[in-house]
Scaffold this active site. Structure first.
Site, PDB file in Angstrom:
ATOM      1  N   LYS A  11       2.779  -0.638   4.512  1.00  0.00           N
ATOM      2  CA  LYS A  11       2.203   0.667   4.201  1.00  0.00           C
ATOM      3  C   LYS A  11       3.322   1.636   3.857  1.00  0.00           C
ATOM      4  O   LYS A  11       4.471   1.451   4.238  1.00  0.00           O
ATOM      5  CB  LYS A  11       1.385   1.186   5.390  1.00  0.00           C
ATOM      6  CG  LYS A  11       0.153   0.318   5.682  1.00  0.00           C
ATOM      7  CD  LYS A  11      -0.717   0.929   6.767  1.00  0.00           C
ATOM      8  CE  LYS A  11      -1.944   0.069   7.009  1.00  0.00           C
ATOM      9  NZ  LYS A  11      -2.828   0.010   5.825  1.00  0.00           N
ATOM     10  N   HIS A  25      -5.518 -12.466   4.199  1.00  0.00           N
ATOM     11  CA  HIS A  25      -5.402 -12.308   2.757  1.00  0.00           C
ATOM     12  C   HIS A  25      -4.265 -13.139   2.157  1.00  0.00           C
ATOM     13  O   HIS A  25      -4.462 -13.918   1.224  1.00  0.00           O
ATOM     14  CB  HIS A  25      -5.171 -10.838   2.391  1.00  0.00           C
ATOM     15  CG  HIS A  25      -6.245  -9.914   2.873  1.00  0.00           C
ATOM     16  ND1 HIS A  25      -7.558 -10.297   3.019  1.00  0.00           N
ATOM     17  CD2 HIS A  25      -6.205  -8.610   3.240  1.00  0.00           C
ATOM     18  CE1 HIS A  25      -8.280  -9.269   3.438  1.00  0.00           C
ATOM     19  NE2 HIS A  25      -7.474  -8.242   3.581  1.00  0.00           N
ATOM     20  N   GLU A  68       0.853  -1.189   0.000  1.00  0.00           N
ATOM     21  CA  GLU A  68       0.000   0.000   0.000  1.00  0.00           C
ATOM     22  C   GLU A  68       0.890   1.241   0.000  1.00  0.00           C
ATOM     23  O   GLU A  68       1.964   1.241   0.618  1.00  0.00           O
ATOM     24  CB  GLU A  68      -0.913   0.020   1.219  1.00  0.00           C
ATOM     25  CG  GLU A  68      -1.910  -1.120   1.280  1.00  0.00           C
ATOM     26  CD  GLU A  68      -2.805  -1.033   2.496  1.00  0.00           C
ATOM     27  OE1 GLU A  68      -3.916  -0.510   2.371  1.00  0.00           O
ATOM     28  OE2 GLU A  68      -2.376  -1.476   3.578  1.00  0.00           O
TER      29      GLU A  68
END
Length: 510
Positions: A362, A264, A240
């Site tokens: 992130k 996930h 991300e």
């Protein structure tokens, strides 16, 4: 192989690909309907299903919460969410039809509001023809699951019978370790049998994730090489480019591994590594995934086969962004990681000796989710070293998002009078190959829950096995001090690169 047509288009009838899969008489109650998930994903997905003609004529949507709303006020709230987020074009006729079945019941999760809810649902069964078939969507934190489930049981709205079904849909997180996941499963299963529990992992609803099975089992060219004889290693990445933003308070104490790897990425691993199922029926698929998860373990020593980090200030494209410890609401002494990577092995005849590298983070270089199967070098090359200096390893890369598709990387001769080989890509993109737009993941999963199609929903055993894989890594990190820093806009901490270099590998740069 009648079922395969359903996987070509997930909203088609498996018995006739020309016909849509339309839900029967039913309704849905959303707990937590005023939250971000409901507003941004669930309500628009329900409208999109209605707009595609996939919901029954009497479909009824009931919101439950503390707001002092009447039917009209709740309808306006839903309409606003739909107009802002729906993927299909807003159609006033469709909306008016859907709005007739939109209701709101005021109440808390532990009070007499459930008596009002029960009475209203029974009225709607008659007025709307829902037949007593209700799906309860728990878009709330796990600490409320017990109260909601037992209140539904108390008022007689949980048990299915020969005349009507009741199902519960729950969102992650499914616990924070194996012990808490087991306790959570026991709480839910004390009221709803496992066959009536649908655990949402929205990644499994993505078209490209389902295409893993089509790619493997509908094509002869891939499956014979989908094993340790040919594959050197596998990389599964979910990156991300955003930071925590306003989620710092929620994220602290959870971290990247719990938030992404446990659900996930381990589900993606299971789909990549599983054996061919006897069919695409839910039980057959789930059985093969469970076999893989049972055989999956972290590689040791964990100090060299895992990596974690926290992003610091840096450049995200052309914008300078602050670091994690400057994010509002985040404890500057926290050891919660925003980057997590680990090396796993699948102890099976097919995958023995093949490392599976999983990473998520992130504030990385770009937003991308992909699975890369990197092949071993050819055993003999009649080319000298200089002719293949620019040749890497063959790879099949499944792009889950944002540019959904598949890329194959292989060597090709450079045009000219000399023999020089370098890497080229052969690319398939969903957007270019198909005229039909892929349905949003929540559309597919909500429809599947209404149809009692559980193939894409993890079972309680899958959830607990995933925690069993991850728990030793998290426990090791808890004793290892602060995570390593990495600058925003980069691809993670140095330790993640070292993790691969020790085996002669490098991360792909998507």
């Amino acid at each position: 192989m009648e079922q395969t047509s359903a996987w070509r288009n997930p909203l088609r009838n498996p018995k006739d690909k020309r016909l849509p899969r339309i839900a029967g008489p039913s309704g849905m109650v959303i707990f937590g309907v005023t939250g971000d998930l409901a507003r941004k994903k669930l309500l628009p997905a329900i409208y999109d299903l209605a707009n595609r003609g996939l919901l029954p004529a009497g479909f009824t949507l009931v919101g439950y919460g503390r707001r002092d709303w009447d039917k009209a006020q709740f309808g306006e709230y839903v309409k606003e969410a739909v107009q802002q987020r729906a993927r299909t074009k807003f159609n006033e006729h469709v909306w008016q039809h859907l709005a007739q079945g939109i209701e709101f019941v005021e109440g808390a999760f532990d009070d007499a509001g459930f008596d009002h809810l029960s009475a209203r649902l029974q009225e709607l069964d008659t007025a709307r023809g829902t037949g007593g078939n209700w799906a309860y969507y728990l878009s709330v934190p796990p600490e409320f699951f017990s109260n909601i489930c037992h209140q539904l049981e108390r008022v007689g709205m949980a048990a299915s019978d020969e005349e009507a079904w009741r199902r519960v849909i729950i969102e992650k997180p499914f616990g924070h370790d194996q012990k808490s996941a087991h306790e959570l499963n026991e709480i839910v299963n004390a009221v709803f049998p496992e066959s009536s529990v649908f655990r949402i992992d929205h990644y499994l609803g993505k078209e490209t994730v389902q295409n893993i099975m089509a790619l493997r089992f509908a094509n002869q060219i891939f499956e014979p090489m989908w094993n340790a004889h040919y594959i050197d290693h596998v990389q599964i990445t979910m990156a991300e480019d955003i930071g925590l933003g306003g989620r710092a308070g929620y994220y602290d104490g959870i971290g990247a591994a719990r938030d992404v790897i446990q659900n996930h990425l381990l589900q993606l691993l299971a789909l990549v590594a599983m054996e061919e199922p006897s069919s695409f029926e839910p039980a057959a698929l789930q059985a093969e995934k469970i076999k893989v998860l049972r055989a999956t373990h972290p590689m040791h020593p964990l100090g060299k086969t895992t990596a974690r980090g926290q992003y610091s200030a840096g450049w995200q494209g052309s914008q300078y962004v602050k670091g994690l410890r400057e994010e509002e609401g985040f404890d500057p002494e926290s050891t919660t990681e925003t980057y997590a990577a680990c090396t796993l092995e699948v102890n099976s005849r097919r995958w023995g000796g093949v490392p599976f590298y999983l990473r998520t983070g992130k504030r990385l270089g770009r937003r991308v989710t992909e699975i890369a199967l990197v092949f071993k070098a050819a055993p003999h090359q009649p080319l000298d070293g200089g002719q293949t200096d620019d040749l890497g390893q063959n790879a099949v890369v499944i792009r889950v998002q944002p540019d959904e598709g598949v890329t194959m990387r292989f060597g090709s001769k450079v045009p000219g009078s000399t023999m020089e080989v370098r890497d080229v890509n052969m690319d398939f993109a969903y957007a270019q190959a198909f005229n039909e737009e892929s349905p949003e993941a929540y559309e597919r999963l909500i429809l599947d829950a209404l149809l009692d199609e559980s193939s894409l929903f993890p079972t309680n055993e899958e959830v607990e096995l995933s925690w069993e894989i991850l728990d030793p890594i998290i426990e090791y990190w808890a004793k290892s001090g602060q995570p390593e820093k990495y600058a925003a806009g980069t691809w993670g901490p140095e330790s993640a690169d070292k993790m691969l270099r020790r085996r002669g590998h490098t991360w792909r740069r998507p």
